[in-house]
Design an enzyme around this catalytic site. Sequence first.
Site, PDB file in Angstrom:
ATOM      1  N   ASN A 228     -10.287  -0.824  -0.316  1.00  0.00           N
ATOM      2  CA  ASN A 228      -8.830  -0.684  -0.205  1.00  0.00           C
ATOM      3  C   ASN A 228      -8.198  -1.372  -1.412  1.00  0.00           C
ATOM      4  OD1 ASN A 228      -6.115  -1.096   0.367  1.00  0.00           O
ATOM      5  ND2 ASN A 228      -6.432  -1.736   2.477  1.00  0.00           N
TER       6      ASN A 228
ATOM      7  N   HIS B 234      -3.473   6.642   2.166  1.00  0.00           N
ATOM      8  CA  HIS B 234      -3.865   5.316   1.714  1.00  0.00           C
ATOM      9  C   HIS B 234      -5.261   5.015   2.257  1.00  0.00           C
ATOM     10  CE1 HIS B 234      -4.181   1.144   1.014  1.00  0.00           C
ATOM     11  NE2 HIS B 234      -3.930   0.779   2.260  1.00  0.00           N
TER      12      HIS B 234
ATOM     13  N   CYS C 180       0.817  -1.223   0.000  1.00  0.00           N
ATOM     14  CA  CYS C 180       0.000   0.000   0.000  1.00  0.00           C
ATOM     15  C   CYS C 180       0.850   1.273   0.000  1.00  0.00           C
ATOM     16  CB  CYS C 180      -0.944  -0.012   1.192  1.00  0.00           C
ATOM     17  SG  CYS C 180      -1.832  -1.567   1.351  1.00  0.00           S
TER      18      CYS C 180
HETATM   19  C1  LIG Z   1      -9.631  -4.953  10.088  1.00  0.00           C
HETATM   20  C2  LIG Z   1     -10.329  -3.902  10.924  1.00  0.00           C
HETATM   21  C3  LIG Z   1     -11.400  -3.209  10.097  1.00  0.00           C
HETATM   22  C4  LIG Z   1     -11.011  -4.590  12.109  1.00  0.00           C
HETATM   23  O1  LIG Z   1     -11.644  -3.597  12.909  1.00  0.00           O
HETATM   24  P1  LIG Z   1     -11.362  -3.543  14.480  1.00  0.00           P
HETATM   25  O2  LIG Z   1     -12.171  -2.458  14.999  1.00  0.00           O
HETATM   26  O3  LIG Z   1      -9.886  -3.478  14.684  1.00  0.00           O
HETATM   27  O4  LIG Z   1     -11.944  -4.909  14.945  1.00  0.00           O
HETATM   28  P2  LIG Z   1     -11.309  -5.974  15.971  1.00  0.00           P
HETATM   29  O5  LIG Z   1     -10.459  -6.933  15.217  1.00  0.00           O
HETATM   30  O6  LIG Z   1     -10.714  -5.242  17.145  1.00  0.00           O
HETATM   31  O7  LIG Z   1     -12.623  -6.709  16.431  1.00  0.00           O
HETATM   32  C5  LIG Z   1     -13.671  -6.027  17.142  1.00  0.00           C
HETATM   33  C6  LIG Z   1     -14.892  -6.917  17.202  1.00  0.00           C
HETATM   34  O8  LIG Z   1     -15.435  -7.075  15.874  1.00  0.00           O
HETATM   35  C7  LIG Z   1     -15.443  -8.456  15.509  1.00  0.00           C
HETATM   36  N1  LIG Z   1     -15.047  -8.545  14.114  1.00  0.00           N
HETATM   37  C8  LIG Z   1     -13.797  -8.590  13.589  1.00  0.00           C
HETATM   38  N2  LIG Z   1     -13.843  -8.635  12.237  1.00  0.00           N
HETATM   39  C9  LIG Z   1     -15.138  -8.603  11.904  1.00  0.00           C
HETATM   40  C10 LIG Z   1     -15.834  -8.619  10.687  1.00  0.00           C
HETATM   41  N3  LIG Z   1     -15.183  -8.661   9.514  1.00  0.00           N
HETATM   42  N4  LIG Z   1     -17.182  -8.573  10.715  1.00  0.00           N
HETATM   43  C11 LIG Z   1     -17.855  -8.527  11.882  1.00  0.00           C
HETATM   44  N5  LIG Z   1     -17.255  -8.513  13.086  1.00  0.00           N
HETATM   45  C12 LIG Z   1     -15.921  -8.553  13.093  1.00  0.00           C
HETATM   46  C13 LIG Z   1     -14.462  -9.116  16.414  1.00  0.00           C
HETATM   47  O9  LIG Z   1     -14.800 -10.476  16.606  1.00  0.00           O
HETATM   48  C14 LIG Z   1     -14.606  -8.320  17.679  1.00  0.00           C
HETATM   49  O10 LIG Z   1     -15.744  -8.762  18.373  1.00  0.00           O
HETATM   50  P3  LIG Z   1     -15.791  -8.750  20.002  1.00  0.00           P
HETATM   51  O11 LIG Z   1     -15.696  -7.296  20.377  1.00  0.00           O
HETATM   52  O12 LIG Z   1     -17.112  -9.367  20.288  1.00  0.00           O
HETATM   53  O13 LIG Z   1     -14.620  -9.548  20.445  1.00  0.00           O
HETATM   54  C15 LIG Z   1      -9.317  -2.857  11.437  1.00  0.00           C
HETATM   55  O14 LIG Z   1      -8.503  -3.442  12.413  1.00  0.00           O
HETATM   56  C16 LIG Z   1      -8.442  -2.242  10.400  1.00  0.00           C
HETATM   57  O15 LIG Z   1      -8.895  -1.504   9.556  1.00  0.00           O
HETATM   58  N6  LIG Z   1      -7.099  -2.478  10.501  1.00  0.00           N
HETATM   59  C17 LIG Z   1      -6.099  -1.786   9.735  1.00  0.00           C
HETATM   60  C18 LIG Z   1      -6.221  -1.997   8.262  1.00  0.00           C
HETATM   61  C19 LIG Z   1      -5.037  -1.375   7.569  1.00  0.00           C
HETATM   62  O16 LIG Z   1      -4.697  -0.240   7.801  1.00  0.00           O
HETATM   63  N7  LIG Z   1      -4.390  -2.096   6.720  1.00  0.00           N
HETATM   64  C20 LIG Z   1      -3.221  -1.541   6.084  1.00  0.00           C
HETATM   65  C21 LIG Z   1      -2.644  -2.526   5.208  1.00  0.00           C
HETATM   66  S1  LIG Z   1      -3.686  -2.732   3.821  1.00  0.00           S
END
Ligand SMILES: CC(C)(COP(=O)(O)OP(=O)(O)OC[C@H]1O[C@@H](n2cnc3c(N)ncnc32)[C@H](O)[C@@H]1OP(=O)(O)O)[C@@H](O)C(=O)NCCC(=O)NCCS
Length: 333
Positions: free
Chosen positions: A289, A258, A123
């Site tokens: 993305n 990004h 990215c």
């Molecule tokens: C991937 C992403 C969207 C997940 O969001 P998040 O807020 O971090 O979510 P978490 O992993 O902390 O999970 C929070 C809750 O949502 C749930 N969850 C995780 N992924 C899920 C999904 N796809 N759909 C529904 N629920 C989901 C988890 O089980 C968790 O549930 P709980 O609170 O009951 O335990 C986020 O972490 C993100 O955008 N990360 C960075 C991406 C990035 O910058 N990438 C750069 C390289 S391309």
Amino acid sequence: MSITLTQATGPAFTRIYSYGAARGENAVPNEDLIGPIDSSDEWIRQRTGIVTRVRADHDTDAIDLATVAATEAIEKSGVPADQIDLVIVATISNPKQSPSVSAIVADRVGANPAAAYDVNAACAGYAYAVTQADALIKAGAARYALVIGTEKLSDIVDPADRSISFLLGDGAGAALIGPSDTPGIAPAVWGSDGSKADAVGMNGTLTEFRDGEVPWPTLRQEGPTVFRWAVWEMAKVAREALDKAGVEPTDIAAFIPHQANVRIIDEFAKQLKLPESTVIARDIETTGNTSAASIPLASHRLMAEHPELSGGLALQIGFGAGLVFAAQVVVLP
Ligand SMILES: CC(C)(COP(=O)(O)OP(=O)(O)OC[C@H]1O[C@@H](n2cnc3c(N)ncnc32)[C@H](O)[C@@H]1OP(=O)(O)O)[C@@H](O)C(=O)NCCC(=O)NCCS
């Protein structure tokens, strides 16, 4: 008798002349993806800002997308294709490990025999490639450079993966870069942290796949790890890029990070104290993305929706698998 080798010299400054874009043919709404990941339209909108993403047809690949985007950038630039002597393609989804996407695209757009190579910086790839094009032109190694970010990420997603697959889209963005009378690309802040290589990337190798040890390799991430790194470390990198350019947040007409997550974008804007007047790219809402393509695609959309930004300053920052990052201030074409 000593012989002195002739040295190349280039222009003092470069700038971006034009952008081009290609988006996957199909809009894929959240509803189409939530089944296998036990998610909901509401969760995806709230946690990522994505409403729908674009994905390409089965038979469209990253090379096709790159060709369309490049063709538009060349046409808009007014630079004859045969004058382009450098083509840099940033991608992590070349359908083959060799040959490069760039050599094929150079030929397809009429830039054969330009120097052509691919960059794997995920990215951050587009911002890496802009850094290289700027430096190579100033060094006299090239005069007109075509920089492309292109991805068909839908080929390397697992529909049942909750960590990243639902975020990803397909597309390509291109920029034509050449000499300028005034500074148009500021020095980059770029780097890597391979100690976090496992935080985001492919979950298997081709040889493991061949040997039946893993299914078709796809992208995975430790979402919260990458999220925290982006929010804390990348905001610092963005601020450093402003310092290196010698500008203040109030000088920035457009912020083009990004397109990873709207929450990350909003947090950056807050930490950087960007003024209300700064236009912030949120192409992620309808594109998803697209890794290396995300910044040039967002730039292209911003210029289409806000033509008054032309000539203004944009802060762009890419970050992702490696981990790698690159940020710089550019003058919008
Ligand atoms: C991937 C992403 C969207 C997940 O969001 P998040 O807020 O971090 O979510 P978490 O992993 O902390 O999970 C929070 C809750 O949502 C749930 N969850 C995780 N992924 C899920 C999904 N796809 N759909 C529904 N629920 C989901 C988890 O089980 C968790 O549930 P709980 O609170 O009951 O335990 C986020 O972490 C993100 O955008 N990360 C960075 C991406 C990035 O910058 N990438 C750069 C390289 S391309």
